[in-house]
Design an enzyme around this catalytic site. Structure first.
Site, mmCIF file in Angstrom:
data_model
loop_
_atom_site.group_PDB
_atom_site.id
_atom_site.type_symbol
_atom_site.label_atom_id
_atom_site.label_comp_id
_atom_site.label_asym_id
_atom_site.label_seq_id
_atom_site.Cartn_x
_atom_site.Cartn_y
_atom_site.Cartn_z
ATOM 1 N N GLU A 1 68.221 60.002 22.420
ATOM 2 C CA GLU A 1 69.545 59.748 21.826
ATOM 3 C C GLU A 1 69.474 58.381 21.164
ATOM 4 O O GLU A 1 69.308 57.376 21.861
ATOM 5 C CB GLU A 1 70.624 59.727 22.918
ATOM 6 N N CYS B 1 77.592 53.828 19.866
ATOM 7 C CA CYS B 1 76.619 54.553 19.020
ATOM 8 C C CYS B 1 77.355 55.371 17.975
ATOM 9 O O CYS B 1 76.884 55.529 16.866
ATOM 10 C CB CYS B 1 75.719 55.436 19.873
HETATM 11 P P1 NAD Z 1 66.941 49.350 22.458
HETATM 12 O O1 NAD Z 1 66.212 50.463 21.777
HETATM 13 O O2 NAD Z 1 66.629 47.963 22.054
HETATM 14 O O3 NAD Z 1 66.697 49.402 24.040
HETATM 15 C C1 NAD Z 1 67.046 50.523 24.793
HETATM 16 C C2 NAD Z 1 66.238 50.509 26.085
HETATM 17 O O4 NAD Z 1 64.862 50.740 25.788
HETATM 18 C C3 NAD Z 1 66.289 49.198 26.853
HETATM 19 O O5 NAD Z 1 66.375 49.493 28.234
HETATM 20 C C4 NAD Z 1 64.944 48.551 26.517
HETATM 21 O O6 NAD Z 1 64.497 47.637 27.485
HETATM 22 C C5 NAD Z 1 64.055 49.768 26.454
HETATM 23 N N1 NAD Z 1 62.832 49.632 25.649
HETATM 24 C C6 NAD Z 1 62.646 48.842 24.556
HETATM 25 N N2 NAD Z 1 61.409 49.061 24.044
HETATM 26 C C7 NAD Z 1 60.825 50.001 24.827
HETATM 27 C C8 NAD Z 1 59.546 50.645 24.800
HETATM 28 N N3 NAD Z 1 58.656 50.383 23.855
HETATM 29 N N4 NAD Z 1 59.265 51.556 25.761
HETATM 30 C C9 NAD Z 1 60.174 51.871 26.705
HETATM 31 N N5 NAD Z 1 61.398 51.277 26.785
HETATM 32 C C10 NAD Z 1 61.720 50.361 25.846
HETATM 33 O O7 NAD Z 1 68.500 49.677 22.275
HETATM 34 P P2 NAD Z 1 69.758 48.756 22.637
HETATM 35 O O8 NAD Z 1 69.844 47.634 21.653
HETATM 36 O O9 NAD Z 1 69.799 48.455 24.085
HETATM 37 O O10 NAD Z 1 70.951 49.789 22.362
HETATM 38 C C11 NAD Z 1 71.618 49.902 21.159
HETATM 39 C C12 NAD Z 1 71.235 51.180 20.438
HETATM 40 O O11 NAD Z 1 71.478 52.306 21.283
HETATM 41 C C13 NAD Z 1 72.091 51.413 19.215
HETATM 42 O O12 NAD Z 1 71.254 51.760 18.133
HETATM 43 C C14 NAD Z 1 72.990 52.577 19.603
HETATM 44 O O13 NAD Z 1 73.415 53.367 18.519
HETATM 45 C C15 NAD Z 1 72.098 53.345 20.542
HETATM 46 N N6 NAD Z 1 72.874 54.214 21.426
HETATM 47 C C16 NAD Z 1 72.808 55.569 21.234
HETATM 48 C C17 NAD Z 1 73.579 56.432 22.011
HETATM 49 C C18 NAD Z 1 73.548 57.918 21.798
HETATM 50 O O14 NAD Z 1 74.054 58.654 22.654
HETATM 51 N N7 NAD Z 1 72.974 58.407 20.715
HETATM 52 C C19 NAD Z 1 74.390 55.897 23.007
HETATM 53 C C20 NAD Z 1 74.425 54.513 23.191
HETATM 54 C C21 NAD Z 1 73.654 53.681 22.393
#
Ligand code: NAD
Length: 503
Positions: A253, A287
């Site tokens: 997601e 999101c």
């Molecule tokens: P992010 O991608 O920076 O981080 C998300 C998670 O992934 C964190 O826990 C982070 O530590 C982890 N992570 C980062 N790199 C990784 C890797 N290489 N391997 C494994 N884990 C890793 O996202 P964010 O800034 O925390 O969240 C914001 C984003 O989330 C926005 O783009 C938003 O649209 C999206 N979002 C989507 C939904 C949905 O349902 N589609 C819901 C909420 C948020």
């Protein structure tokens, strides 16, 4: 204990095997209150040994849990929902202090978490397979739904409690164990929140804190069986790639850049209030925030005037005060958002209101509720996720143009249209390339309906029956109770079935 004392006691810990366990690596993240910039705690990266330990425990716990009956699981899940409800004031205060959203938004998030747990408590026992019509006389053919094993949840910062529950509740009722890797920005509240799941038994729900490296170890480990990821597009892509190499199941997601269309038949003031909610809820960090507005030329001026009015009414400040919008979640988030905002202004956007930082709030990562006009559909802000409190408004001449521009995007998460014209509602419902369409009802969720994106906004669905099936294998069983000879397939083949021609 007060919320601040709890933050101190949770600092540097993981939640492993039903208890807080002090991490063995040095703490390498300060946790700052985004409204005050004060340090409220610290976090450390889980080590490889801690990751292995938690995965070993989760696999054992899953086997025990999978032997329990469906009614027991349902009752246990309802108790968790009740516990979450009881502790909402504490979870809400902690979340507001850790991530900045207003207390009401945090409290609502805790409430939505509880409703999702209740929903899956019942859905999990509703059916665990189906019976298929047999293809052979006397046979009984059925499919069984079985758990995958240990599910890794990698979560973002913006809705850490409700996304945890949307996914963990579905995974648990299906018979899985879960290991949660929360965002670095929301780990302390998560460590407190998961204690509401303690009644399920030790090791079934665990939390490992840390950054990308910890997430990667959980993704790559041979003894984790699925990864449910929510976060940014690029992180999602790298996790999907890793999992594909191992044929590990994923739910991905990712980000959105949702369109919001306003047609002349809409009640304009209501549409503008809906737009303010869609654009500024959680300081634009949803999101499915409304991120780009396509407004019919016949009502453009009136809509802009009303949205500017509603944006100016938004009280910005510390989420524990009587305000409507808190700060962005971190300094990094504000810098990223301001780059996108300034680029739009550089490209010719006019600031209708806002456009900067609120006066009088010197500490904290606050931003104005902003309206941008004179927007061209080609501007970068109409093609990238802003994840901040901005509403850029583009004038359109027709519904055809609004739909074409809405669909001209690599994203496909949510979409909103305001119209009271039935034909327009139906066209938008069918033609918008998105996982959700909101007609006069921006940003609503329903536990019973699937939530998720198309295109680069993700693969798979959360919530609804679809959200449960992510976490289950199906196994098809064909059974002949009489153990009869299956002469129609078996040897020897009959001579009359041989090739009828000449060789
Ligand atoms: P992010 O991608 O920076 O981080 C998300 C998670 O992934 C964190 O826990 C982070 O530590 C982890 N992570 C980062 N790199 C990784 C890797 N290489 N391997 C494994 N884990 C890793 O996202 P964010 O800034 O925390 O969240 C914001 C984003 O989330 C926005 O783009 C938003 O649209 C999206 N979002 C989507 C939904 C949905 O349902 N589609 C819901 C909420 C948020």
């Amino acid at each position: 204990m007060s919320a601040l004392e709890l933050f101190a006691s949770l600092s540097g810990c993981h939640w492993i095997n039903g208890e807080l366990q002090a991490g063995t690596s040095p703490s390498n993240y300060d946790v700052l209150d985004p409204a005050t910039e004060q340090r409220i705690g610290e976090l450390c990266d889980a080590t490889r040994e801690e990751v292995n330990q938690a995965i070993g425990i989760a696999n054992q716990a899953q086997k025990r849990w999978n032997r329990t009956n469906a009614l027991h699981r349902a009752e246990a899940m309802h108790e968790i929902a009740a516990e979450i409800r009881r502790q909402r004031p504490l979870f809400a205060e902690m979340l507001t202090r850790e991530i900045g959203k207003t207390y009401k938004e945090s409290f609502d998030e805790a409430s939505w978490s509880a409703t999702a747990v209740d929903y899956y408590a019942e859905l999990g026992r509703h059916e665990i397979g189906r019976v298929a019509g047999p293809v052979v006389d006397g046979q009984f053919n059925f499919s069984l739904k079985e758990p995958l094993g240990v599910v890794v949840l990698i979560l973002p910062f913006n809705y850490p409690l409700c996304l945890l529950c949307w996914q963990a509740a579905a995974a648990l009722v299906a018979g899985n164990a879960v290991i949660i890797k929360p965002s670095e920005l929301t780990s302390l509240t998560t460590l407190q929140f998961v204690q509401a799941f303690a009644g399920l038994g030790q090791g079934l729900v665990q939390v490992l804190t840390g950054g990308a490296e910890v997430g990667q170890q959980l993704v790559r480990h041979a003894d984790t069986h699925m990864v449910a990821f929510t976060g940014g597009i690029e992180t999602g892509r790298s996790i999907a790639r890793e999992c594909a190499g191992m044929y590990k199941r994923t739910l991905i997601e990712t980000s959105g850049n949702d369109p919001f269309i306003v047609m002349p038949s809409a009640p304009i003031d209501i549409a503008a209030r809906g737009a303010a909610f869609g654009a500024y809820l959680n300081c634009g960090q949803v999101c499915a925030s409304s991120e780009r507005f396509y407004v019919h030329e016949a009502v453009y001026d009136a809509f802009v005037e009303r949205l500017i009015h509603h944006a100016r009414c938004i009280r910005v400040g510390n989420g524990l005060d009587k305000v409507d919008m808190g700060p962005l979640a971190s300094q990094g988030q504000r810098e990223r958002y301001e780059r996108i905002l300034h680029r739009a202004i550089e490209q010719g956007a006019r600031v209708g209101t806002g456009g900067g930082r609120p006066r009088g709030l010197d500490k904290g990562w606050f931003a104005d509720a902003t309206v941008l006009t004179d927007i061209a559909a080609t501007m970068d802000i109409m093609h990238d996720e802003s994840f901040g409190p901005v509403a850029p408004i583009c004038k359109v001449a027709s519904l055809d143009e609004a739909l074409a521009l809405s669909n001209d995007s690599r994203y496909g998460l949510g979409s909103t249209i305001y119209t009271t014209n039935l034909e327009e509602s139906m066209r938008a419902t069918h033609e918008l390339e998105a996982g959700m369409v909101w007609v006069n009802a921006p940003l609503l969720d329903n536990d019973a309906g699937p939530f998720g994106g198309r295109k680069q906004s993700g693969m798979g669905r959360q919530l609804g029956a679809e959200g449960l099936d992510n976490f289950r294998h199906s196994k098809f069983v064909m059974m002949d109770p009489a153990a009869s000879a299956q002469d129609f397939w078996w040897f020897p083949f009959r001579d009359e079935d041989a090739f009828p021609g000449q060789r």
